[in-house]
Design a protein around this motif. Structure first.
Motif, PDB file in Angstrom:
ATOM      1  N   ALA B  52       0.799  -1.224  -0.097  1.00 55.37           N
ATOM      2  CA  ALA B  52       0.119  -0.024  -0.072  1.00 55.37           C
ATOM      3  C   ALA B  52       0.882   1.248   0.032  1.00 55.37           C
ATOM      4  O   ALA B  52       2.122   1.034   0.323  1.00 55.37           O
ATOM      5  CB  ALA B  52      -0.829   0.007   1.309  1.00 55.37           C
ATOM      6  N   SER B  87      -4.947   5.668  -7.699  1.00 52.92           N
ATOM      7  CA  SER B  87      -5.579   4.035  -7.974  1.00 52.92           C
ATOM      8  C   SER B  87      -5.913   4.231  -9.215  1.00 52.92           C
ATOM      9  O   SER B  87      -5.963   3.159  -9.722  1.00 52.92           O
ATOM     10  CB  SER B  87      -6.800   4.146  -6.980  1.00 52.92           C
ATOM     11  OG  SER B  87      -7.904   4.687  -7.466  1.00 52.92           O
ATOM     12  N   HIS B  92      -3.119  -2.685  -8.353  1.00 52.58           N
ATOM     13  CA  HIS B  92      -2.995  -3.575  -7.166  1.00 52.58           C
ATOM     14  C   HIS B  92      -2.615  -3.015  -6.074  1.00 52.58           C
ATOM     15  O   HIS B  92      -3.267  -3.418  -4.926  1.00 52.58           O
ATOM     16  CB  HIS B  92      -1.885  -4.672  -7.398  1.00 52.58           C
ATOM     17  CG  HIS B  92      -2.199  -5.631  -8.586  1.00 52.58           C
ATOM     18  ND1 HIS B  92      -3.127  -6.842  -8.299  1.00 52.58           N
ATOM     19  CD2 HIS B  92      -1.576  -5.851  -9.640  1.00 52.58           C
ATOM     20  CE1 HIS B  92      -3.036  -7.406  -9.628  1.00 52.58           C
ATOM     21  NE2 HIS B  92      -2.270  -6.762 -10.453  1.00 52.58           N
ATOM     22  N   GLY B  94      -2.481  -1.086  -2.696  1.00 44.39           N
ATOM     23  CA  GLY B  94      -3.481  -0.599  -1.617  1.00 44.39           C
ATOM     24  C   GLY B  94      -3.335   1.051  -1.472  1.00 44.39           C
ATOM     25  O   GLY B  94      -2.277   1.493  -1.584  1.00 44.39           O
ATOM     26  N   THR B 120     -11.893   2.405  -6.270  1.00 47.48           N
ATOM     27  CA  THR B 120     -10.480   1.869  -6.259  1.00 47.48           C
ATOM     28  C   THR B 120     -10.556   0.234  -6.527  1.00 47.48           C
ATOM     29  O   THR B 120      -9.705  -0.538  -6.547  1.00 47.48           O
ATOM     30  CB  THR B 120      -9.590   1.942  -4.961  1.00 47.48           C
ATOM     31  OG1 THR B 120     -10.223   1.702  -3.952  1.00 47.48           O
ATOM     32  CG2 THR B 120      -9.522   3.447  -4.692  1.00 47.48           C
ATOM     33  N   ARG B 123      -9.455  -1.379  -2.808  1.00 52.13           N
ATOM     34  CA  ARG B 123      -7.819  -1.157  -2.561  1.00 52.13           C
ATOM     35  C   ARG B 123      -7.850  -0.173  -1.304  1.00 52.13           C
ATOM     36  O   ARG B 123      -6.822   0.494  -1.041  1.00 52.13           O
ATOM     37  CB  ARG B 123      -6.958  -0.672  -3.650  1.00 52.13           C
ATOM     38  CG  ARG B 123      -7.354  -2.016  -4.638  1.00 52.13           C
ATOM     39  CD  ARG B 123      -6.075  -1.730  -5.594  1.00 52.13           C
ATOM     40  NE  ARG B 123      -6.746  -0.997  -6.861  1.00 52.13           N
ATOM     41  CZ  ARG B 123      -5.963  -0.141  -7.422  1.00 52.13           C
ATOM     42  NH1 ARG B 123      -4.634   0.132  -7.248  1.00 52.13           N
ATOM     43  NH2 ARG B 123      -6.705   0.627  -8.676  1.00 52.13           N
ATOM     44  N   TYR B 390       1.571  -9.717  -6.823  1.00 50.83           N
ATOM     45  CA  TYR B 390       0.474  -9.594  -6.048  1.00 50.83           C
ATOM     46  C   TYR B 390      -0.532 -10.802  -5.869  1.00 50.83           C
ATOM     47  O   TYR B 390      -0.729 -11.550  -7.035  1.00 50.83           O
ATOM     48  CB  TYR B 390      -0.347  -8.304  -6.389  1.00 50.83           C
ATOM     49  CG  TYR B 390       0.403  -7.148  -5.962  1.00 50.83           C
ATOM     50  CD1 TYR B 390       0.308  -6.588  -4.771  1.00 50.83           C
ATOM     51  CD2 TYR B 390       1.029  -6.493  -7.277  1.00 50.83           C
ATOM     52  CE1 TYR B 390       0.874  -5.296  -4.711  1.00 50.83           C
ATOM     53  CE2 TYR B 390       1.616  -5.119  -6.858  1.00 50.83           C
ATOM     54  CZ  TYR B 390       1.476  -4.835  -5.511  1.00 50.83           C
ATOM     55  OH  TYR B 390       2.345  -3.500  -5.353  1.00 50.83           O
ATOM     56  N   ASN B 393      -6.326  -8.845  -5.742  1.00 52.57           N
ATOM     57  CA  ASN B 393      -6.454  -7.499  -6.116  1.00 52.57           C
ATOM     58  C   ASN B 393      -7.162  -6.657  -4.997  1.00 52.57           C
ATOM     59  O   ASN B 393      -6.703  -5.302  -4.944  1.00 52.57           O
ATOM     60  CB  ASN B 393      -7.967  -7.316  -7.031  1.00 52.57           C
ATOM     61  CG  ASN B 393      -7.368  -8.096  -8.649  1.00 52.57           C
ATOM     62  OD1 ASN B 393      -6.441  -7.686  -9.034  1.00 52.57           O
ATOM     63  ND2 ASN B 393      -8.049  -8.967  -8.968  1.00 52.57           N
ATOM     64  N   SER B 394      -7.772  -7.038  -3.688  1.00 50.78           N
ATOM     65  CA  SER B 394      -7.955  -6.123  -3.001  1.00 50.78           C
ATOM     66  C   SER B 394      -6.892  -6.040  -1.967  1.00 50.78           C
ATOM     67  O   SER B 394      -5.755  -6.746  -1.861  1.00 50.78           O
ATOM     68  CB  SER B 394      -9.255  -6.776  -2.026  1.00 50.78           C
ATOM     69  OG  SER B 394      -8.866  -7.805  -1.229  1.00 50.78           O
ATOM     70  N   LEU B 395      -6.892  -5.105  -1.016  1.00 49.22           N
ATOM     71  CA  LEU B 395      -6.023  -4.809  -0.086  1.00 49.22           C
ATOM     72  C   LEU B 395      -5.793  -5.825   0.874  1.00 49.22           C
ATOM     73  O   LEU B 395      -4.765  -6.144   1.581  1.00 49.22           O
ATOM     74  CB  LEU B 395      -6.254  -3.435   0.716  1.00 49.22           C
ATOM     75  CG  LEU B 395      -5.086  -2.922   1.811  1.00 49.22           C
ATOM     76  CD1 LEU B 395      -3.794  -3.041   1.080  1.00 49.22           C
ATOM     77  CD2 LEU B 395      -5.385  -1.524   2.247  1.00 49.22           C
ATOM     78  N   THR B 398      -3.932  -8.453  -0.309  1.00 50.05           N
ATOM     79  CA  THR B 398      -2.541  -8.202  -0.562  1.00 50.05           C
ATOM     80  C   THR B 398      -1.654  -8.270   1.139  1.00 50.05           C
ATOM     81  O   THR B 398      -0.655  -8.676   1.311  1.00 50.05           O
ATOM     82  CB  THR B 398      -2.446  -6.896  -1.131  1.00 50.05           C
ATOM     83  OG1 THR B 398      -2.943  -6.889  -2.068  1.00 50.05           O
ATOM     84  CG2 THR B 398      -0.859  -6.331  -1.050  1.00 50.05           C
TER      85      THR B 398
END
Ligand SMILES: Cc1cc2nc3c(=O)[nH]c(=O)nc-3n(C[C@H](O)[C@H](O)[C@H](O)COP(=O)(O)O)c2cc1C
Lengths: 282, 409
Positions: B52, B87, B92, B94, B120, B123, B390, B393-395, B398
Motif C-alpha cells: 500500500a 488508484s 493492485h 492499496g 479503487t 483497495r 500480487y 486485487n483487494s488490499l 494483499t
C-alpha cells in the motif's frame, strides 16, 4: 476570442462509482468533446463526487470535472483541500456546486464563502522552491483566512498552493437556488440569462428544438446547454452529433478550464491575473 | 515451514522523511503539484510490489496564528484525492488515507470511504487518527482540541457508526468490494494502543530499534489477544527510513550530504513546528530557551518538559539542539548502509518478531524511493522473503488478511 458554446452534462447514476463503468463513461465524455461533466447534481447525489473527480483527473484531459457537494454533509476545510488537490491533478479543470438539500438555510452559501476564503490563503506566487537559497515559500504571501460565517468559522489557510483555476468554477442550479450573485455558471430551465452567474446554460432534452437553442445562443441569452444523462454511452455521442455545428467555432485543445470557457479568474487580493504558478526547477 | 514474508508500505506524504529532503538534487518539490509525479511514483511503488501507499495528514494550518515557516516543505494536499488519483493509474497497490475522527462526522467519512472503496475496486484503507495538533481546532470553529482520552473514546464511537453506515451502503449497492476499508491505526499511548488493539487490522508505529519493535509488537499482540481477537489478523508496520550507498562509506557520505543541506534557520523552524512554539526570534548561540518554550508551547507542557529536560540541564545551545533534533525525525528507525545490509536488517527484524513489515519513509522523493525499489526489493525477492507478484486485487488479500465477514453473508 469567440464565445464558446458550452456543452455540459450530468451523471448521477451510482454506477459512476464502479471503475469499469466509470472509465467507459469518461471516455465517452471526452470523445463527445464535453466541456463540463457533473458528478451528481441537485436532487441526485448517490456518491461522494469529490472522490470520483480525483479518480477522473488522470483519466481525462479536457473535460471540466464538476463535483456536486452537499452542504449538509461536508465541511469547507475538507472541501477546499480536496478540490485544490484535484485541481492540480487535472491541471486546472475543477468546478463544483453546492446543493442545499437537507441543510439549514444559508449553509450552502456559508460553505461557498468559507471555501473561497481558504483558496485565497496563498497567493499565486507564494511558492519559491529555491533549493540553493533554501526558501520554499514566501511567508509574506500566506494569509490566514479567518472566515466567520453563520455556520462555519475557519482560521485557515489550506497548507498548499492555491488552485490553478484560482478558485474552482462555481456552478449553481436554478432548481436549488442559492443567494449567490457571483457564480461562474448557472443551469436554468427556461432561456433567460441568469442574474447571479457569468455564464448561463440551458437545461435541455433531446426534444428541445435545435434552432431555438442556436438563436438563444446567438442572442447571448445562453452560453450553452446542459443535459442530465440516463444512458451516457448512447446519449454522449448523440449530444456531440447534435451540437457539432454550434461547437465548431470553439477554441480547441485542453488547458485551464477558465481560459477555455472564457471565465475570468476571481479578482481577489491574492489572485494574480495569470493564475497560480508552480516554479520550475532547473 | 514457509519463511516469514515481509510486508511493505510506502509512506509518501510530502517530499520525504528529512526536513532537508526537498533541497536534495534528486528531490522534486514541484512534483507534488502534478499528476505526472503521482503517476510515476504510484507505478514505481507497484513495481516494488508494496502492499500500500500511505499518506499521513494534518488539519492544522501552518502559521495561522503566528509565523509560517519558509524553509520547510510541508505541502499537505488532501490524501484521499491523491490516493484515489493514484488508484486510477495502478491495478493492485492499496491506498491508505489518514482521516481524523475528531474533525469529520461518521456520515462524512463513511461517504468518502465508500466512494474510495468502490472506485479503487477494493483497495482502500483508513488510517484512523484523532488529530493531535492544537492549531487544528480553529479550522473547525473551535478554540481547543479535546483532551486525548475524549478524542479516543469519541474515535471508537465514530468507527462503530461508520461501520454501520458501510454495512448499509454495501447492502444498498453498488457493493463495497471489501465490505469496508481496511482499518489502520497509529497511536502510541496506552489509550492509543487499546484503541488499536480493539480496532486495527494494521498498525503504523515508530520503532527506533529492534528491541523497541519487539516490545511494541508483543504488547500489541497481547492486548489484541486479551480482547479475544486473533493477533495474526493485525499487521504491525513500524516506520523505516534509509540512506543507501554502494559501500558503508558511500552510504555515510550520502547521509552526510542530506544533513549538510540543513541550515540553522531550517533546523530552528523544524524544531519550532515540533515544539509548537516559535523559536525563530531567539539567539541560536544562546542556551535553548527552555522557560520560554514551556511557557509558550501549545502542546501539553509536561510532554515538552520531558523532551527538553536534558538540554535544559546541559545548557545546550538552540543551534546544537535544533541541528541534532533534525537528525532523528519522528522517532523512526533510519538505516544507513548498503542494500544487502538493509535487506539483512529487515529480515532480522521480521524473524525476531519486531514487525510484520515496514512502512518505508524515503529520505527524499522520488530519489529515495527509486533507490529502495531498484536496489533493496530485488534482494529481498531473491532471498525468498518478499513477493514477486500480487496475490489478488483487494488490499485485504494483499495484506494476507481474512475476508471481511459481512453480517448479511
Ligand atoms: C507513526 C505515527 C503516525 C501518525 N500519523 C498521524 C497523521 O498523519 N495525522 C495525525 O493527525 N496524527 C497522526 N498520528 C497521531 C496519532 O493518531 C495520535 O493522535 C497521536 O499519536 C496521539 O496519540 P498517542 O499518544 O496515543 O500516540 C500518528 C502517530 C504515529 C505514532
Amino acid at each position: 476570442m469567440t464565445r464558446p458554446f458550452i456543452l455540459s452534462a450530468a451523471i448521477a447514476d451510482p454506477q459512476l462509482a464502479v471503475p469499469a463503468t466509470a472509465a467507459a463513461w469518461l471516455d465517452a465524455a471526452e470523445a463527445a468533446g464535453l466541456d463540463l461533466l457533473h458528478f451528481g447534481e441537485a436532487g441526485a447525489r448517490p456518491f461522494d463526487a469529490q472522490v470520483l473527480v480525483a479518480w477522473a483527473a488522470p483519466l481525462t484531459k479536457r473535460v471540466g470535472l464538476v463535483a456536486c457537494v452537499p452542504a449538509s454533509n461536508a465541511h469547507p476545510f475538507h472541501v477546499a483541500r480536496a478540490l485544490s488537490a484535484v485541481d492540480f491533478l487535472c491541471s486546472g479543470r475543477t468546478a463544483w456546486s453546492v446543493v442545499p438539500e437537507g441543510a439549514s438555510e444559508g449553509m450552502a452559501e456559508d460553505m461557498i464563502g468559507a471555501a473561497r476564503a481558504l483558496w485565497d490563503g496563498w497567493g499565486s506566487d507564494t511558492l519559491i522552491l529555491d533549493k540553493t537559497g533554501g526558501r520554499y515559500l514566501d511567508a509574506a504571501k500566506v494569509k490566514a483566512s479567518n472566515y466567520e460565517g453563520p455556520f462555519f468559522k475557519v482560521a485557515g489557510p489550506v497548507n498548499a498552493m492555491r488552485p490553478l483555476v484560482g478558485q474552482p468554477l462555481l456552478v449553481t442550479y436554478e432548481a436549488a437556488p442559492l443567494a449567490i450573485t457571483d457564480a461562474d455558471i448557472a443551469l436554468v430551465a427556461s432561456p433567460q440569462k441568469a442574474a447571479g452567474a457569468t455564464k448561463t446554460l440551458l437545461k435541455i432534452t433531446f426534444e428541445t428544438p435545435l434552432e431555438e437553442i442556436a438563436q438563444h445562443f446567438a442572442e447571448g441569452v445562453i452560453d450553452g446547454v446542459h443535459l442530465s444523462l440516463t444512458d451516457p454511452l448512447a446519449e454522449l455521442p448523440a449530444l456531440a452529433q447534435r451540437f457539432a455545428a454550434l461547437v465548431a467555432a470553439n477554441p480547441g485543445g485542453a488547458g485551464n478550464l477558465r481560459e477555455r470557457l472564457g471565465l475570468p479568474l476571481p479578482a481577489t487580493a491574492s489572485n494574480q491575473p495569470d493564475g497560480a504558478k508552480i516554479p520550475e526547477i532547473a | 515451514m514457509m519463511t516469514k514474508q515481509i510486508h511493505l508500505w510506502a509512506f509518501l506524504q510530502g517530499i520525504g522523511f528529512y526536513p532537508t529532503g526537498w533541497k536534495h538534487p534528486r528531490a522534486r518539490p514541484e512534483g507534488v503539484f502534478s499528476m505526472d509525479y503521482y503517476r510515476s511514483v504510484a507505478k514505481l511503488v507497484e513495481k516494488g510490489r508494496f502492499d500500500a501507499i500511505v499518506f499521513g495528514d494534518q488539519l492544522q494550518s501552518r502559521g495561522a496564528g503566528g509565523r509560517t515557516p519558509e524553509r520547510m516543505a510541508m505541502p499537505t494536499l488532501d490524501p484521499v484525492s491523491l490516493l484515489t488519483a493514484m488508484s486510477a493509474v495502478t491495478e493492485h497497490v492499496g491506498l491508505v488515507a489518514t482521516i481524523s475522527t475528531t474533525y469529520n462526522t461518521p456520515e462524512m467519512l463513511a461517504e468518502r470511504f465508500a466512494a474510495m472503496e468502490r472506485i479503487t475496486g477494493g483497495r482502500s484503507g483508513w488510517n484512523i487518527v484523532t488529530s493531535a495538533h492544537p492549531d487544528t481546532a480553529p479550522n473547525f470553529g473551535e478554540a481547543e482540541l479535546p483532551p486525548k482520552d475524549t478524542r479516543y473514546s469519541h474515535a471508537a464511537e465514530v468507527v462503530d457508526k461508520a461501520c454501520e453506515l458501510w454495512a448499509a451502503m454495501d447492502r444498498a449497492g453498488p457493493r463495497l468490494p471489501q465490505g469496508r476499508p481496511v482499518l489502520v491505526q497509529a497511536g502510541q499511548s496506552p489509550a492509543g494502543r487499546d484503541f488499536a488493539a480493539r480496532t486495527a487490522e494494521a498498525i503504523f508505529c515508530p520503532a527506533a530499534s529492534i528491541e523497541a519493535g519487539i516490545d511494541f509488537r508483543n504488547d500489541l499482540r497481547s492486548r489484541i489477544a486479551g480482547l479475544g481477537r486473533n493477533p495474526d489478523g493485525t499487521r504491525i508496520m513500524p516506520g523505516l527510513s534509509c540512506v543507501l550507498g554502494g559501500s558503508e562509506e558511500e552510504a555515510k557520505a550520502n547521509h552526510k550530504a542530506i544533513m549538510d543541506l540543513a541550515d540553522v534557520a531550517l533546523a530552528i523552524e523544524y524544531l519550532s513546528e515540533s515544539l509548537c512554539c516559535d523559536l525563530t526570534p531567539f539567539d541560536p548561540e544562546a542556551p535553548l530557551p527552555v522557560a520560554a518554550i514551556i511557557a509558550n508551547t501549545l502542546l501539553p507542557k509536561s510532554d515538552v518538559e520531558r523532551m527538553v529536560a536534558s538540554a535544559a540541564e546541559k545548557g545546550t545551545s538552540l543551534r546544537d539542539y535544533a541541528m541534532n533534533f533534525m537528525l532523528h525525525p519522528r522517532g523512526h528507525n533510519v538505516f544507513i548502509g548498503t542494500p544487502e545490509q538493509m535487506a539483512d536488517m529487515m529480515i532480522s527484524w521480521r524473524d525476531a518478531g519486531a514487525c510484520d513489515g515496514f512502512t518505508l519513509q524515503p529520505s527524499y522523493m522520488p530519489g529515495g524511493l527509486e533507490d529502495f525499489v531498484g536496489e533493496v526489493v530485488p534482494i529481498l525477492q531473491k532471498k525468498g522473503r518478499y513477493r514477486t507478484e500480487y496475490p489478488g486485487n483487494s488490499l485485504r488479500e494483499t495484506l494476507g488478511l481474512p475476508a471481511f465477514a459481512r453480517a448479511d453473508a
